[in-house]
Design an enzyme around this catalytic site. Structure first.
Site, PDB file in Angstrom:
ATOM      1  N   LYS A  22      61.633  11.040  15.176  1.00 30.78           N
ATOM      2  CA  LYS A  22      61.978  11.152  16.421  1.00 30.78           C
ATOM      3  C   LYS A  22      61.233  12.120  17.192  1.00 30.78           C
ATOM      4  CE  LYS A  22      65.301  14.409  17.495  1.00 30.78           C
ATOM      5  NZ  LYS A  22      64.859  15.452  18.519  1.00 30.78           N
ATOM      6  N   ASN A  23      60.806  13.362  16.749  1.00 24.44           N
ATOM      7  CA  ASN A  23      59.745  14.196  17.209  1.00 24.44           C
ATOM      8  C   ASN A  23      58.417  13.874  17.387  1.00 24.44           C
ATOM      9  OD1 ASN A  23      62.192  15.710  17.526  1.00 24.44           O
ATOM     10  ND2 ASN A  23      61.568  17.373  16.064  1.00 24.44           N
ATOM     11  N   CYS A 116      69.774  26.058  25.265  1.00 22.19           N
ATOM     12  CA  CYS A 116      70.630  24.879  24.307  1.00 22.19           C
ATOM     13  C   CYS A 116      71.632  25.558  23.644  1.00 22.19           C
ATOM     14  CB  CYS A 116      69.254  24.147  23.555  1.00 22.19           C
ATOM     15  SG  CYS A 116      68.837  25.092  21.946  1.00 22.19           S
ATOM     16  N   ARG A 121      65.464  28.561  24.937  1.00 24.58           N
ATOM     17  CA  ARG A 121      64.410  28.038  24.513  1.00 24.58           C
ATOM     18  C   ARG A 121      63.415  27.985  25.642  1.00 24.58           C
ATOM     19  NH1 ARG A 121      65.784  22.632  21.107  1.00 24.58           N
ATOM     20  NH2 ARG A 121      63.702  22.508  20.738  1.00 24.58           N
ATOM     21  N   ASP A 304      64.352  22.667  11.212  1.00 25.41           N
ATOM     22  CA  ASP A 304      65.051  21.506  11.502  1.00 25.41           C
ATOM     23  C   ASP A 304      65.829  21.088  10.099  1.00 25.41           C
ATOM     24  OD1 ASP A 304      64.618  21.520  14.146  1.00 25.41           O
ATOM     25  OD2 ASP A 304      63.628  19.664  14.034  1.00 25.41           O
ATOM     26  N   ARG A 396      71.738  11.476  18.278  1.00 25.00           N
ATOM     27  CA  ARG A 396      70.612  11.680  19.026  1.00 25.00           C
ATOM     28  C   ARG A 396      69.555  11.727  17.972  1.00 25.00           C
ATOM     29  NH1 ARG A 396      70.346  17.153  21.846  1.00 25.00           N
ATOM     30  NH2 ARG A 396      68.230  16.321  22.236  1.00 25.00           N
TER      31      ARG A 396
HETATM   32  C1  UD1 Z   1      60.199  21.207  18.514  1.00 26.23           C
HETATM   33  C2  UD1 Z   1      61.057  20.110  18.053  1.00 26.23           C
HETATM   34  C3  UD1 Z   1      62.442  20.917  17.551  1.00 26.23           C
HETATM   35  C4  UD1 Z   1      61.741  22.122  16.352  1.00 26.23           C
HETATM   36  C5  UD1 Z   1      60.884  22.766  16.946  1.00 26.23           C
HETATM   37  C6  UD1 Z   1      60.423  23.890  15.833  1.00 26.23           C
HETATM   38  C7  UD1 Z   1      60.815  18.156  19.153  1.00 26.23           C
HETATM   39  C8  UD1 Z   1      61.138  17.305  20.241  1.00 26.23           C
HETATM   40  N1  UD1 Z   1      61.556  19.058  18.974  1.00 26.23           N
HETATM   41  O1  UD1 Z   1      60.839  21.799  19.525  1.00 26.23           O
HETATM   42  O2  UD1 Z   1      63.058  19.520  16.612  1.00 26.23           O
HETATM   43  O3  UD1 Z   1      63.197  22.520  16.064  1.00 26.23           O
HETATM   44  O4  UD1 Z   1      59.720  22.070  17.589  1.00 26.23           O
HETATM   45  O5  UD1 Z   1      59.889  23.227  14.954  1.00 26.23           O
HETATM   46  O6  UD1 Z   1      59.498  18.175  18.809  1.00 26.23           O
HETATM   47  N2  UD1 Z   1      58.567  29.220  22.624  1.00 26.23           N
HETATM   48  C9  UD1 Z   1      58.459  29.965  23.680  1.00 26.23           C
HETATM   49  N3  UD1 Z   1      57.972  29.642  24.824  1.00 26.23           N
HETATM   50  C10 UD1 Z   1      57.681  28.191  24.977  1.00 26.23           C
HETATM   51  C11 UD1 Z   1      57.666  27.531  24.136  1.00 26.23           C
HETATM   52  C12 UD1 Z   1      58.169  27.905  22.893  1.00 26.23           C
HETATM   53  O7  UD1 Z   1      58.529  31.162  23.574  1.00 26.23           O
HETATM   54  O8  UD1 Z   1      56.828  28.049  26.259  1.00 26.23           O
HETATM   55  C13 UD1 Z   1      59.184  29.739  21.272  1.00 26.23           C
HETATM   56  C14 UD1 Z   1      60.395  29.048  21.020  1.00 26.23           C
HETATM   57  O9  UD1 Z   1      61.491  29.617  21.789  1.00 26.23           O
HETATM   58  C15 UD1 Z   1      60.561  28.925  19.662  1.00 26.23           C
HETATM   59  C16 UD1 Z   1      59.075  28.805  19.050  1.00 26.23           C
HETATM   60  O10 UD1 Z   1      58.223  29.042  20.340  1.00 26.23           O
HETATM   61  O11 UD1 Z   1      60.817  30.426  19.111  1.00 26.23           O
HETATM   62  C17 UD1 Z   1      58.417  27.255  19.029  1.00 26.23           C
HETATM   63  O12 UD1 Z   1      59.187  26.364  19.607  1.00 26.23           O
HETATM   64  P1  UD1 Z   1      58.395  25.018  19.985  1.00 26.23           P
HETATM   65  O13 UD1 Z   1      57.613  24.828  18.549  1.00 26.23           O
HETATM   66  O14 UD1 Z   1      57.818  25.213  21.291  1.00 26.23           O
HETATM   67  O15 UD1 Z   1      59.837  24.144  19.908  1.00 26.23           O
HETATM   68  P2  UD1 Z   1      60.161  22.700  20.703  1.00 26.23           P
HETATM   69  O16 UD1 Z   1      58.716  22.115  21.023  1.00 26.23           O
HETATM   70  O17 UD1 Z   1      60.964  23.047  21.809  1.00 26.23           O
END
Ligand code: UD1
Length: 417
Positions: A22-23, A116, A121, A304, A396
């Site tokens: 999915k991701n 979320c 997030r 995850d 989902r």
């Molecule tokens: C993706 C995955 C999700 C998984 C997560 C961590 C998808 C669609 N989703 O989510 O299933 O749980 O990676 O492996 O691929 N952060 C910030 N600012 C930002 C972006 C991130 O502070 O602009 C922080 C987040 O709060 C978190 C960390 O960085 O603590 C990692 O998040 P991130 O890797 O960005 O997660 P997603 O891409 O949203």
């Protein structure tokens, strides 16, 4: 709203095939927007999220045709770089359109995703990086409005972020000059996106420090097929379920390299695992031993699979600790696991799980995709009946999870409402 009814206890035996990740597929779908063309994605899981993404692409002007597990995506007529709140709020990964919109249209209007189920997030890394690449950005009425011709630059993320790395890679393939992403995400889904973009004609690679280097102004192909990588989280979920329920299960269509840490932890906990090229077999005979995990960026233990590990540890032969370093509030499953008889205490982002011998079925509620998976696993193990409501969360991220568990001999039925 559909529910699952599980009659326990269950033992799992047999073999199933794991679907595409999915991701990985969600950013591949948005990457198709970058250049007008016809793309075929194979090994796509049919999920609520992939269907939501198909709807979003159609709103942008694309056509998406679905044949079994292949998506044919035609982006020749895309003309509307807009992602509304309705879609982004139901699926945060919709934010992956931001980079492709900037790449193709030099403008974007995308709803901010908001919080979320388990806490905030933010998307500040995505926004700051685009600003550094020269985008003009306004945050108004809950939307990010971005415009401008992007220029390659040096981006250093404070934390490694999967979403921000993906978005900036997609934005940078059409930027003027070279972009370097330091502290980039190392997850296999990012490498899958990189391979897809390179197949499309981009010039992206990792240097010896794992920084991602993207040469801009690519010449793109407009017609090719691409296979999505197997879903390591779905595979891990079935492995943990087998460790909990006991039995012998073969998983086909997996990449064992992507599961190294999960395999190590399961072996420490007492399972036997035999690995082949594209498959693995897990056999579990005894009550699990307690094994601590702390979630980290790849190749560390994935957040995850944290909830599923907690279900397993709830019946371990002793106490264990789980620390979630990625999402420090991701613990909504604790209260539901406790309804089944688990003994768990939480201090900040550290859960202490005192293993109990048995769990007993109860009515529980899904709160997010992976929390739901932990409840299914616990319900399969528990004595008597478990009813899980709000299973749209699990739909989902897992294609036909009940059919796959039924194939392994489990008594799980969907009650349609
Ligand atoms: C993706 C995955 C999700 C998984 C997560 C961590 C998808 C669609 N989703 O989510 O299933 O749980 O990676 O492996 O691929 N952060 C910030 N600012 C930002 C972006 C991130 O502070 O602009 C922080 C987040 O709060 C978190 C960390 O960085 O603590 C990692 O998040 P991130 O890797 O960005 O997660 P997603 O891409 O949203």
């Amino acid at each position: 709203m559909d529910k699952f009814l599980i009659k326990g206890p269950n033992r799992l035996n047999g073999s199933i095939s794991i679907g595409g990740a999915k991701n990985a597929v969600l950013p591949l779908m948005t990457a198709c927007i970058i250049h007008p063309g016809k793309y075929i994605l194979n090994n796509v899981p049919i999920l609520r999220d992939t269907i939501t993404m198909a709807k979003l692409l159609e709103m942008v002007g694309a056509q998406v045709e679905i044949y079994k597990n292949s998506f044919l995506i035609n982006t020749k007529n895309c003309n509307k770089p807009y992602a509304p709140y309705d879609l982004v709020s139901t699926m945060r990964a919709s934010f992956y359109v931001l980079g492709p919109f900037m790449s193709r249209f030099k403008e974007a209007q995308v709803s901010l995703p908001g919080g979320c189920a388990w806490g905030p997030r933010p998307v500040d890394f995505h926004i700051k990086a685009l600003e550094k690449m020269g985008a003009q950005i306004n945050l108004t009425d809950g939307y990010i409005k971005a415009s401008g011709r992007l220029k390659g630059t040096n981006i250093i993320f404070d934390k490694s972020s999967v979403g921000a790395t993906g978005n900036i890679m997609m934005a940078a393939v059409n930027a003027k000059g070279t972009t370097k992403i330091e502290n980039s995400a190392l997850e296999p889904e990012i490498d899958c996106l990189m391979n897809f973009l390179n197949t499309m004609g981009a010039n992206i690679n990792r240097d010896s420090n794992n920084n991602i280097i993207i040469k801009g102004e690519s010449k793109f192909r407009d017609n090719f097929e691409f296979d999505v990588i197997p879903d390591r989280i779905e595979a891990g979920t079935f492995m943990i379920a087998t460790a909990m329920c006991k039995g012998k299960v073969k998983l086909n269509n997996v990449n064992p390299n992507h599961l190294s840490i999960v395999i190590d932890k399961l072996i420490q906990s007492g399972s036997n695992i035999v690995i082949n090229n594209n498959s693995l077999t897990i056999e579990s005979k005894n009550r699990p031993k307690p094994v601590d995990i702390d979630t980290l960026i790849y190749p560390g233990y994935p957040t995850d699979l944290q909830a599923q590990w907690m279900a397993l540890m709830s019946i371990a032969n002793g106490s264990s600790k789980i620390i979630d370093n990625i999402y420090t509030d991701r613990f909504t499953h604790i209260a539901e696991l406790e309804r089944l008889g688990a003994n768990i205490s939480l201090n900040s982002n550290i859960a202490t799980i005192n293993g109990v011998k048995s769990l007993k079925g109860a009515q529980v509620m899904s709160t997010d995709i992976r929390a739901s998976a932990s409840l299914v696993i616990a319900g399969l193990f528990a004595d008597k009946d478990t009813e899980i409501s709000r299973i749209y969360h699990i739909d989902r991220g897992y294609e036909n999870i009940e059919n796959k568990f039924s194939k392994l001999g489990a008594k799980i039925t969907r009650i349609k409402k």
